[in-house]
Scaffold this motif. Structure first.
Motif, PDB file in Angstrom:
ATOM      1  N   LEU A  15      -0.433 -53.973  -1.393  1.00  0.00           N
ATOM      2  CA  LEU A  15      -0.407 -53.160  -2.621  1.00  0.00           C
ATOM      3  C   LEU A  15      -1.232 -51.883  -2.526  1.00  0.00           C
ATOM      4  CD1 LEU A  15      -0.974 -56.074  -5.198  1.00  0.00           C
ATOM      5  CD2 LEU A  15       1.190 -55.248  -4.243  1.00  0.00           C
ATOM      6  N   HIS A  16      -1.911 -51.679  -1.414  1.00  0.00           N
ATOM      7  CA  HIS A  16      -2.739 -50.469  -1.266  1.00  0.00           C
ATOM      8  C   HIS A  16      -2.549 -49.947   0.143  1.00  0.00           C
ATOM      9  CE1 HIS A  16      -6.910 -48.430  -2.087  1.00  0.00           C
ATOM     10  NE2 HIS A  16      -6.165 -47.715  -1.246  1.00  0.00           N
ATOM     11  N   LEU A  17      -1.589 -49.026   0.258  1.00  0.00           N
ATOM     12  CA  LEU A  17      -1.179 -48.544   1.577  1.00  0.00           C
ATOM     13  C   LEU A  17      -0.689 -47.116   1.421  1.00  0.00           C
ATOM     14  CD1 LEU A  17       1.573 -48.149   3.557  1.00  0.00           C
ATOM     15  CD2 LEU A  17      -0.533 -49.061   4.573  1.00  0.00           C
ATOM     16  N   HIS A  18      -1.393 -46.182   2.054  1.00  0.00           N
ATOM     17  CA  HIS A  18      -0.958 -44.773   2.044  1.00  0.00           C
ATOM     18  C   HIS A  18      -0.020 -44.588   3.223  1.00  0.00           C
ATOM     19  CE1 HIS A  18      -4.230 -43.655  -0.806  1.00  0.00           C
ATOM     20  NE2 HIS A  18      -4.811 -44.693  -0.233  1.00  0.00           N
ATOM     21  N   ILE A  19       1.232 -44.251   2.962  1.00  0.00           N
ATOM     22  CA  ILE A  19       2.181 -44.198   4.075  1.00  0.00           C
ATOM     23  C   ILE A  19       1.735 -43.158   5.113  1.00  0.00           C
ATOM     24  CG2 ILE A  19       3.872 -42.569   3.041  1.00  0.00           C
ATOM     25  CD1 ILE A  19       4.618 -45.775   5.118  1.00  0.00           C
ATOM     26  N   ILE A  97       3.857 -48.845  -1.906  1.00  0.00           N
ATOM     27  CA  ILE A  97       3.411 -47.793  -0.995  1.00  0.00           C
ATOM     28  C   ILE A  97       3.027 -46.534  -1.760  1.00  0.00           C
ATOM     29  CG2 ILE A  97       4.324 -46.196   0.753  1.00  0.00           C
ATOM     30  CD1 ILE A  97       5.885 -48.390   1.958  1.00  0.00           C
ATOM     31  N   PHE A  98       1.868 -45.966  -1.417  1.00  0.00           N
ATOM     32  CA  PHE A  98       1.475 -44.656  -1.968  1.00  0.00           C
ATOM     33  C   PHE A  98       2.051 -43.542  -1.106  1.00  0.00           C
ATOM     34  CE2 PHE A  98      -2.765 -46.937  -2.782  1.00  0.00           C
ATOM     35  CZ  PHE A  98      -2.522 -47.148  -4.131  1.00  0.00           C
ATOM     36  N   PHE A  99       2.395 -42.425  -1.746  1.00  0.00           N
ATOM     37  CA  PHE A  99       2.595 -41.193  -0.974  1.00  0.00           C
ATOM     38  C   PHE A  99       1.946 -40.037  -1.717  1.00  0.00           C
ATOM     39  CE2 PHE A  99       6.516 -38.686  -2.467  1.00  0.00           C
ATOM     40  CZ  PHE A  99       6.656 -39.338  -3.674  1.00  0.00           C
ATOM     41  N   ALA A 195      -5.250 -46.322 -10.022  1.00  0.00           N
ATOM     42  CA  ALA A 195      -6.149 -45.240  -9.597  1.00  0.00           C
ATOM     43  C   ALA A 195      -7.185 -45.776  -8.626  1.00  0.00           C
ATOM     44  CB  ALA A 195      -6.856 -44.606 -10.796  1.00  0.00           C
ATOM     45  N   HIS A 196      -7.504 -44.953  -7.614  1.00  0.00           N
ATOM     46  CA  HIS A 196      -8.659 -45.244  -6.779  1.00  0.00           C
ATOM     47  C   HIS A 196      -9.896 -45.008  -7.654  1.00  0.00           C
ATOM     48  CE1 HIS A 196      -5.825 -44.960  -3.511  1.00  0.00           C
ATOM     49  NE2 HIS A 196      -6.747 -45.031  -2.577  1.00  0.00           N
ATOM     50  N   ALA A 197     -10.773 -45.979  -7.703  1.00  0.00           N
ATOM     51  CA  ALA A 197     -12.000 -45.811  -8.484  1.00  0.00           C
ATOM     52  C   ALA A 197     -13.066 -46.739  -7.925  1.00  0.00           C
ATOM     53  CB  ALA A 197     -11.747 -46.127  -9.956  1.00  0.00           C
ATOM     54  N   SER A 276      -4.716 -52.706   3.534  1.00  0.00           N
ATOM     55  CA  SER A 276      -5.185 -51.970   4.719  1.00  0.00           C
ATOM     56  C   SER A 276      -5.512 -50.504   4.471  1.00  0.00           C
ATOM     57  CB  SER A 276      -4.162 -52.091   5.842  1.00  0.00           C
ATOM     58  OG  SER A 276      -2.987 -51.391   5.531  1.00  0.00           O
ATOM     59  N   ASP A 277      -5.053 -49.902   3.361  1.00  0.00           N
ATOM     60  CA  ASP A 277      -5.378 -48.518   2.995  1.00  0.00           C
ATOM     61  C   ASP A 277      -4.706 -47.522   3.952  1.00  0.00           C
ATOM     62  OD1 ASP A 277      -6.497 -46.618   1.356  1.00  0.00           O
ATOM     63  OD2 ASP A 277      -8.576 -46.960   1.958  1.00  0.00           O
ATOM     64  N   ASP A 278      -5.328 -47.247   5.092  1.00  0.00           N
ATOM     65  CA  ASP A 278      -4.790 -46.296   6.083  1.00  0.00           C
ATOM     66  C   ASP A 278      -4.926 -46.951   7.462  1.00  0.00           C
ATOM     67  OD1 ASP A 278      -4.533 -43.698   4.367  1.00  0.00           O
ATOM     68  OD2 ASP A 278      -6.514 -44.495   3.910  1.00  0.00           O
TER      69      ASP A 278
HETATM   70 ZN    ZN Z   1      -6.513 -45.769  -0.652  1.00  0.00          ZN
END
Ligand code: ZN
Ligand code: ADE
Length: 337
Positions: A15-19, A97-99, A195-197, A276-278
């Motif tokens: 749920l937290h993954l910047h492509i 996925i975030f973009f 949101a990232h916080a 995993s984030d990035d």
């Molecule tokens: Zn992140």
């Protein structure tokens, strides 16, 4: 079966993954060649050596440089498909996925170029492997509100492909409330919000993400542990937290993985998840995050199963698919015991 074996086979969601953060050094070099982009590096080893970060901003500087090789829709497709194939092999069956479209538009790449490549890969993956997905468009918090409104205007033309909005990039000195109006507009348009916080910012930023942005989920949230009343509220509201252990370690939010609050979060009854984030920048995909943090803080099989279930419960997927994924976790656990 040992704990690492369990982690490998458990169905789970990420749920937290910047492509853009899945761009592996070799792909960066290949795309640079394919697209005639000049990089500051010539080899995978040189790139890997540069990934020695002191803080979030240090990483972001390289992250924005790295994505300069993503030019064509095909590049975004290849990037996304490589990630999906990789994590399908780790038991991931649903991704959110975030973009970062503003980072692409800023360098002359159309919103639709990035979106088209990512969504076509998500759709193809859905046809060829068991993988459901949602896409989350992040606003870059180092840019201003007007810029965020422009991104929202683009997103509104593609509601069928974008499920939620998020907030990422440099947190220090950029509290969530700077983006209250654009989040309100996004929510009014029907987007969910995250949101990232509390990644580097204080617990107060987690609180304003909840109160002012009215998020459905908090990304990271580590610093919320500085405020016990806030944690009690997040437990009461069952507010999901998407935690990223290796990211926190590599960006020096913690100096040792044994300090990671994931066990504290589970024991407190928070709806915490591991992500995993990035992964290309932080040395591990989702299962490497599970394994490293499990070893460091002493998670047991029950904790790991709970984390996998939390990832499904905290996702935006519909109730039917949620139940299907929870049943798959149960039956995998049943096979092992
Ligand atoms: Zn992140
Ligand atoms: N963009 C990509 N990764 C990020 C992170 N960990 N924090 C904030 N913004 C990001």
């Amino acid at each position: 079966m040992d704990l690492h074996g369990l982690i490998d086979v458990l169905p789970k969601a990420e749920l937290h993954l910047h492509i853009e953060g899945t761009l592996e050094p070799q792909m960066m070099l290949d795309l640079a060649k394919r697209n005639g982009v000049t990089l500051a590096y010539d080899t995978v080893n040189e790139i890997a050596a540069a990934y020695d970060f002191s803080n979030l901003q240090d990483f972001l500087d390289l992250y924005y440089q790295g994505m300069s090789v993503l030019i064509h829709e095909r590049d975004f497709y290849d990037l996304t498909m490589a990630y999906l194939e990789k994590v399908h092999g780790q038991g991931v069956r649903h991704v959110e996925i975030f973009f970062d479209p503003q980072a692409h538009m800023e360098r002359g790449i159309a919103f639709e170029t990035a979106l088209g490549g990512i969504t076509t890969a998500l759709e193809d993956a859905g046809k060829h492997m068991e993988m459901t997905s949602k896409l989350i468009m992040c606003f870059l918090r180092h840019l201003d509100e007007d810029d965020a409104f422009k991104a929202l205007e683009c997103a509104c033309k593609h509601k069928e492909h974008i499920y939620a909005v998020g907030l990422d990039s440099s947190e220090a000195g950029r509290p969530p409330e700077l983006f209250s109006r654009v989040f309100k507009a996004a929510r009014d348009e029907g987007f969910k919000a995250v949101a990232h916080a509390g990644e580097e910012g204080p617990a107060a930023y987690v609180e304003t993400a909840l109160d002012d942005l009215q998020v459905n989920r908090v990304d990271h949230g580590n610093r919320a542990f500085d405020d016990p009343a806030l944690i009690a509220r997040m437990v009461r509201e069952q507010m999901p937290l998407t935690m990223c252990p290796l990211s926190n370690l590599r960006l020096k939010g913690i100096s040792d993985l044994r300090q990671h609050p994931i066990k504290k979060a589970l024991d407190a009854g928070l709806l915490a998840t591991v992500n995993s984030d990035d992964p290309s920048y932080f040395g591990g995909y989702v299962n490497e995050n599970y394994k490293a943090v499990a070893d460091a803080v002493g998670l047991d099989a029950g904790d790991v199963i709970k984390l996998a279930k939390n990832s499904v419960v905290a996702s935006f997927v519909d109730a039917g698919r949620k139940q299907e994924l929870l049943d798959k976790i149960e039956s995998q656990v049943g096979r092992l015991t």
